[in-house]
Design a protein around this motif. Structure first.
Motif, short mmCIF file in Angstrom:
data_model
loop_
_atom_site.label_atom_id
_atom_site.label_comp_id
_atom_site.label_asym_id
_atom_site.label_seq_id
_atom_site.Cartn_x
_atom_site.Cartn_y
_atom_site.Cartn_z
N PHE A 1 99.03 -102.44 -30.20
CA PHE A 1 98.36 -101.61 -31.22
C PHE A 1 99.23 -100.38 -31.55
O PHE A 1 99.67 -99.66 -30.67
CB PHE A 1 97.01 -101.16 -30.65
N HIS A 2 99.47 -100.17 -32.84
CA HIS A 2 100.26 -99.01 -33.26
C HIS A 2 100.00 -98.73 -34.75
O HIS A 2 99.32 -99.51 -35.42
CB HIS A 2 101.77 -99.23 -33.02
N ILE A 3 100.55 -97.62 -35.22
CA ILE A 3 100.52 -97.34 -36.66
C ILE A 3 101.98 -97.15 -37.11
O ILE A 3 102.85 -96.89 -36.27
CB ILE A 3 99.67 -96.09 -37.02
N ASP A 4 102.23 -97.31 -38.40
CA ASP A 4 103.59 -97.14 -38.90
C ASP A 4 103.63 -96.03 -39.93
O ASP A 4 102.68 -95.86 -40.70
CB ASP A 4 104.09 -98.46 -39.53
N ARG A 5 104.77 -95.34 -39.97
CA ARG A 5 104.91 -94.19 -40.88
C ARG A 5 105.43 -94.67 -42.24
O ARG A 5 106.25 -94.02 -42.88
CB ARG A 5 105.86 -93.16 -40.26
N GLY B 1 96.14 -98.69 -38.51
CA GLY B 1 96.36 -99.24 -37.17
C GLY B 1 96.39 -100.77 -37.21
O GLY B 1 95.68 -101.39 -38.00
N HIS B 2 97.24 -101.38 -36.39
CA HIS B 2 97.30 -102.84 -36.36
C HIS B 2 97.92 -103.35 -35.06
O HIS B 2 98.61 -102.60 -34.36
CB HIS B 2 98.10 -103.39 -37.55
N HIS B 3 97.63 -104.59 -34.73
CA HIS B 3 98.30 -105.28 -33.63
C HIS B 3 98.37 -106.75 -33.96
O HIS B 3 97.66 -107.25 -34.84
CB HIS B 3 97.62 -105.00 -32.28
FE FE2 Z 1 103.77 -102.31 -37.37
#
Ligand code: FE2
Length: 286
Positions: free
Chosen positions: A141-145, A214-216
């Protein structure tokens, strides 16, 4: 020039909502495992990140790739990817000749989609990313800039994408800290998972992940997964990035006098004003 995407790419939803669409690059020779096993080991070392073993959904995604396994080369990892659990992430493969025309075609279609959405200016900081991973691999799980168009070439996967700017998924404080590179690990729980949309996708399909949503990802059990994304910023997302920097810098000081900064993503004029302050500060510092 190659037509990369089908009519399912909805410009009006870019950086608003996640959606699935089709891509037409399935037979592109650059994306075969054979081609990748030649191209990847020849790329500059800092562009190729890899890990051994399966990651968990709550692992620190960015932190994982700061250390690379010392006992295996990337060529060995590619060779054994079906049998040994591993994960390879490559940034900017477009520096290799094999990816040049593909990159140009993708860039041109992204520029066209942004024009249709009515966003002025260029596609900012565009870059390709490749992901090659063993069956059952997980991208934590993370977010991207930045914004992402993720395309699947081999194997299947499930991508869980959460609503953008949803504080129950990523708190406003965590989002500001992540956006400004002050945090890489985000809390995750099964309750958070229920707020996301689970996209099941296979070769020929693509999914849009909006800026900071957010996504995984979980790969299917049957095959090695090969996917590629084009990531980019826009004039709009750069305003959000600078507004997030403003909030991160101002939050502690404002809290002392009982004020909480208003979250980014709710009011574009307010975000634009915050972004302007950061622009001025950057200019006076340079
Ligand atoms: Fe990503």
């Amino acid at each position: 020039m190659t037509a990369c995407f089908d009519a399912g790419l909805k410009p009006e939803l870019l950086d608003k909502a996640s959606f699935k669409f089709g891509h037409r690059l399935l037979d592109h020779p650059a994306l075969s495992l054979e081609s990748l096993s030649k191209v990847i080991p020849a790329l500059p070392k800092q562009q190729v990140m890899y890990s051994k073993g399966l990651l968990s959904v709550e692992a620190d995604f960015e932190g994982t790739f700061k250390k690379r396994p010392e006992d295996m080369s990337v060529a060995e990892v590619i060779e054994q990817i079906r049998e040994r659990d591993s994960y390879i992430m490559v940034s900017q493969p477009e520096v290799d000749e094999a990816f040049k025309d593909l990159y140009a075609a993708l860039l041109s279609e992204v520029a066209g989609a942004l024009k249709k959405k009515g966003i002025a200016g260029q596609v900012l900081e565009p870059m390709l990313y490749l992901f090659i991973a063993s069956p059952n691999s997980v991208t934590p799980f993370h977010i991207d800039r930045y914004s992402t168009l993720l395309m699947q070439f081999r194997g299947s996967k499930t991508v869980c994408v959460h609503p953008q700017w949803e504080p129950r998924v990523v708190s406003t404080e965590n989002m500001e800290a992540y956006a400004t590179y002050n945090r890489t690990k985000l809390p995750w729980s099964p309750e958070v998972d229920q707020l996301g949309t689970h996209w099941h996708f296979s070769p020929g399909e693509a999914v849009h992940i909006p800026f900071m949503a957010g996504h995984h990802v979980k790969n299917g059990p049957n095959d090695v997964s090969i996917s590629m994304s084009i990531i980019f910023n826009t004039e709009e997302s750069m305003v959000w990035r600078r507004a997030l920097r403003f909030n991160y810098a101002a939050r502690r000081r404002l809290n002392k006098i009982g004020i909480t900064p208003s979250p980014v993503g709710e009011n574009f004029v307010r975000d634009w004003l915050k972004s302007g302050v950061i622009r001025l500060m950057d200019r006076s510092a340079s």
